[in-house]
Write a protein that holds these residues in place. Sequence first.
Motif, PDB file in Angstrom:
ATOM      1  N   UNK A  20     106.322  73.071   7.833  1.00 34.93           N
ATOM      2  CA  UNK A  20     106.502  74.418   8.386  1.00 34.93           C
ATOM      3  C   UNK A  20     106.152  75.490   7.372  1.00 34.93           C
ATOM      4  N   UNK A  21     106.974  76.532   7.359  1.00 35.33           N
ATOM      5  CA  UNK A  21     106.761  77.676   6.475  1.00 35.33           C
ATOM      6  C   UNK A  21     106.692  77.260   5.012  1.00 35.33           C
ATOM      7  N   UNK A  22     107.460  76.232   4.671  1.00 38.23           N
ATOM      8  CA  UNK A  22     107.603  75.852   3.266  1.00 38.23           C
ATOM      9  C   UNK A  22     106.540  74.849   2.789  1.00 38.23           C
ATOM     10  N   UNK A  23     105.536  74.569   3.627  1.00 35.64           N
ATOM     11  CA  UNK A  23     104.540  73.571   3.248  1.00 35.64           C
ATOM     12  C   UNK A  23     103.791  73.963   1.972  1.00 35.64           C
ATOM     13  N   UNK A  24     103.731  73.010   1.043  1.00 34.91           N
ATOM     14  CA  UNK A  24     102.925  73.209  -0.171  1.00 34.91           C
ATOM     15  C   UNK A  24     101.704  72.311  -0.041  1.00 34.91           C
ATOM     16  N   UNK A  25     100.529  72.902  -0.196  1.00 35.38           N
ATOM     17  CA  UNK A  25      99.298  72.135  -0.086  1.00 35.38           C
ATOM     18  C   UNK A  25      98.821  71.806  -1.504  1.00 35.38           C
ATOM     19  N   UNK A  26      99.244  70.656  -2.007  1.00 33.69           N
ATOM     20  CA  UNK A  26      98.903  70.265  -3.384  1.00 33.69           C
ATOM     21  C   UNK A  26      97.415  69.942  -3.508  1.00 33.69           C
ATOM     22  N   UNK A  27      96.849  69.321  -2.466  1.00 34.74           N
ATOM     23  CA  UNK A  27      95.403  69.089  -2.413  1.00 34.74           C
ATOM     24  C   UNK A  27      94.925  69.523  -1.039  1.00 34.74           C
ATOM     25  N   UNK A  28      93.770  70.189  -1.016  1.00 33.82           N
ATOM     26  CA  UNK A  28      93.295  70.810   0.210  1.00 33.82           C
ATOM     27  C   UNK A  28      91.882  70.340   0.546  1.00 33.82           C
ATOM     28  N   UNK A  29      91.760  69.312   1.335  1.00 32.56           N
ATOM     29  CA  UNK A  29      90.472  68.781   1.826  1.00 32.56           C
ATOM     30  C   UNK A  29      89.458  68.559   0.699  1.00 32.56           C
ATOM     31  N   UNK A  30      89.867  67.736  -0.260  1.00 31.56           N
ATOM     32  CA  UNK A  30      89.018  67.479  -1.430  1.00 31.56           C
ATOM     33  C   UNK A  30      88.020  66.357  -1.150  1.00 31.56           C
ATOM     34  N   UNK A  31      86.748  66.649  -1.403  1.00 30.74           N
ATOM     35  CA  UNK A  31      85.689  65.636  -1.389  1.00 30.74           C
ATOM     36  C   UNK A  31      85.309  65.367  -2.840  1.00 30.74           C
ATOM     37  N   UNK A  32      85.205  64.090  -3.191  1.00 27.67           N
ATOM     38  CA  UNK A  32      84.900  63.768  -4.588  1.00 27.67           C
ATOM     39  C   UNK A  32      84.304  62.366  -4.658  1.00 27.67           C
ATOM     40  N   UNK A  33      83.238  62.237  -5.427  1.00 29.16           N
ATOM     41  CA  UNK A  33      82.654  60.915  -5.663  1.00 29.16           C
ATOM     42  C   UNK A  33      82.571  60.672  -7.158  1.00 29.16           C
ATOM     43  N   UNK A  34      83.026  59.514  -7.601  1.00 33.01           N
ATOM     44  CA  UNK A  34      82.925  59.145  -9.016  1.00 33.01           C
ATOM     45  C   UNK A  34      82.260  57.778  -9.086  1.00 33.01           C
ATOM     46  N   UNK A  35      81.199  57.698  -9.890  1.00 31.52           N
ATOM     47  CA  UNK A  35      80.459  56.449 -10.007  1.00 31.52           C
ATOM     48  C   UNK A  35      80.962  55.613 -11.168  1.00 31.52           C
ATOM     49  N   UNK A  36      80.536  54.363 -11.183  1.00 30.06           N
ATOM     50  CA  UNK A  36      80.865  53.452 -12.281  1.00 30.06           C
ATOM     51  C   UNK A  36      80.397  54.025 -13.610  1.00 30.06           C
ATOM     52  N   UNK A  37      81.192  53.813 -14.625  1.00 32.35           N
ATOM     53  CA  UNK A  37      80.865  54.190 -16.013  1.00 32.35           C
ATOM     54  C   UNK A  37      80.906  55.681 -16.289  1.00 32.35           C
ATOM     55  N   UNK A  38      81.373  56.472 -15.335  1.00 36.79           N
ATOM     56  CA  UNK A  38      81.496  57.906 -15.608  1.00 36.79           C
ATOM     57  C   UNK A  38      82.683  58.178 -16.523  1.00 36.79           C
ATOM     58  N   UNK A  39      82.632  59.334 -17.172  1.00 37.81           N
ATOM     59  CA  UNK A  39      83.748  59.825 -17.989  1.00 37.81           C
ATOM     60  C   UNK A  39      84.016  61.244 -17.501  1.00 37.81           C
ATOM     61  N   UNK A  40      85.122  61.397 -16.774  1.00 42.04           N
ATOM     62  CA  UNK A  40      85.412  62.644 -16.070  1.00 42.04           C
ATOM     63  C   UNK A  40      86.685  63.284 -16.613  1.00 42.04           C
ATOM     64  N   UNK A  41      86.602  64.568 -16.932  1.00 40.16           N
ATOM     65  CA  UNK A  41      87.801  65.324 -17.304  1.00 40.16           C
ATOM     66  C   UNK A  41      88.248  66.158 -16.117  1.00 40.16           C
ATOM     67  N   UNK A  42      89.552  66.215 -15.909  1.00 33.55           N
ATOM     68  CA  UNK A  42      90.118  67.058 -14.852  1.00 33.55           C
ATOM     69  C   UNK A  42      90.915  68.169 -15.514  1.00 33.55           C
ATOM     70  N   UNK A  43      90.521  69.406 -15.201  1.00 29.99           N
ATOM     71  CA  UNK A  43      91.202  70.562 -15.781  1.00 29.99           C
ATOM     72  C   UNK A  43      91.703  71.477 -14.667  1.00 29.99           C
ATOM     73  N   UNK A  44      92.354  72.551 -15.063  1.00 30.45           N
ATOM     74  CA  UNK A  44      92.839  73.516 -14.073  1.00 30.45           C
ATOM     75  C   UNK A  44      94.250  73.946 -14.396  1.00 30.45           C
ATOM     76  N   UNK A  45      94.658  75.083 -13.836  1.00 33.93           N
ATOM     77  CA  UNK A  45      95.989  75.616 -14.149  1.00 33.93           C
ATOM     78  C   UNK A  45      97.127  74.719 -13.671  1.00 33.93           C
ATOM     79  N   UNK A  46      98.299  74.982 -14.186  1.00 34.42           N
ATOM     80  CA  UNK A  46      99.493  74.251 -13.775  1.00 34.42           C
ATOM     81  C   UNK A  46      99.678  74.384 -12.265  1.00 34.42           C
TER      82      UNK A  46
END
Length: 238
Positions: free
Chosen positions: A19-45
């Motif tokens: 309802x009103x209090x819904x928190x959307x921690x992730x919002x329709x995220x599309x993401x592809x990661x291939x073998x052997x990748x090295x990925x950093x994830x950043x972003x605010x708290x």
Amino acid sequence: MTPAPLIEFRQISRTYGRGEATIRALDRVDLTIDRHEFVAIMGPSGSGKSTTMNILGCLDVPTSGQYLFQGIDTTGFDRAQYTLLRRHMLGFVFQGFNLLARTSAVENVELPLVYRGMDARERRKRALTALAQVGLSGRENHTTQELSGGQQQRVAIARAIVTSPAVLLADEPTGNLDTKTSREIMELITSLNRDHGITVIMVTHEDDIAAYARRTLRFVDGRIQTDSLAAREIADVR
Ligand SMILES: Nc1ncnc2c1ncn2[C@@H]1O[C@H](COP(=O)(O)OP(=O)(O)OP(=O)(O)O)[C@@H](O)[C@H]1O
Ligand SMILES: [Mg+2]
């Protein structure tokens, strides 16, 4: 036929509450990661980084959308299937996954192999190899509390890689470590990626730590705002 990507998020959302209090921690995220990748994830708290890691690690499931691992849709997996995927494919270096304090380094590293039901001799052999890989030969019998912060983090990494996972998931692997130790840990993680082909996905708040990765995702409000290659990689492509 090209093989399916290692990891694929399709329109993944994770909400908390209702309802009103819904928190959307992730919002329709599309993401592809291939073998052997090295990925950093950043972003605010609060931007969804740990939520993403928890879903990647099968510690949480999306509210909607699909998580495919090697082309297999994990939606509707039962607990046993998630556990199998976790134990056989994923290694974790999470702050919450602490080492056992009064237990030796080698026993801590053996633990994931105990869960696999491996016999004691083989287990010991592999744990010693993993400890050597992270530069801790000679400290095998020290307990966690007899090791420095950086050495403890190495034990945590040895425990994460002892099962030869396809993917290493690290949530702030250098949090609480000094600059020199952080650099050593990052060089270790880089060599696991480069020399052993382990796919690395790592959350960090620090630009100089993210710089070890080839690709950086920046989350804002539960969405990927930018997805960029390191400058040196772009130079290589040219
Ligand atoms: N168990 C939970 N119950 C309710 N809300 C949650 C829960 N876990 C996370 N959230 C909310 O989801 C959002 C994303 O949280 P997440 O932990 O993914 O952020 P983060 O990017 O890892 O932040 P940080 O850098 O502070 O670790 C935040 O608004 C958070 O408050
Ligand atoms: Mg977090």
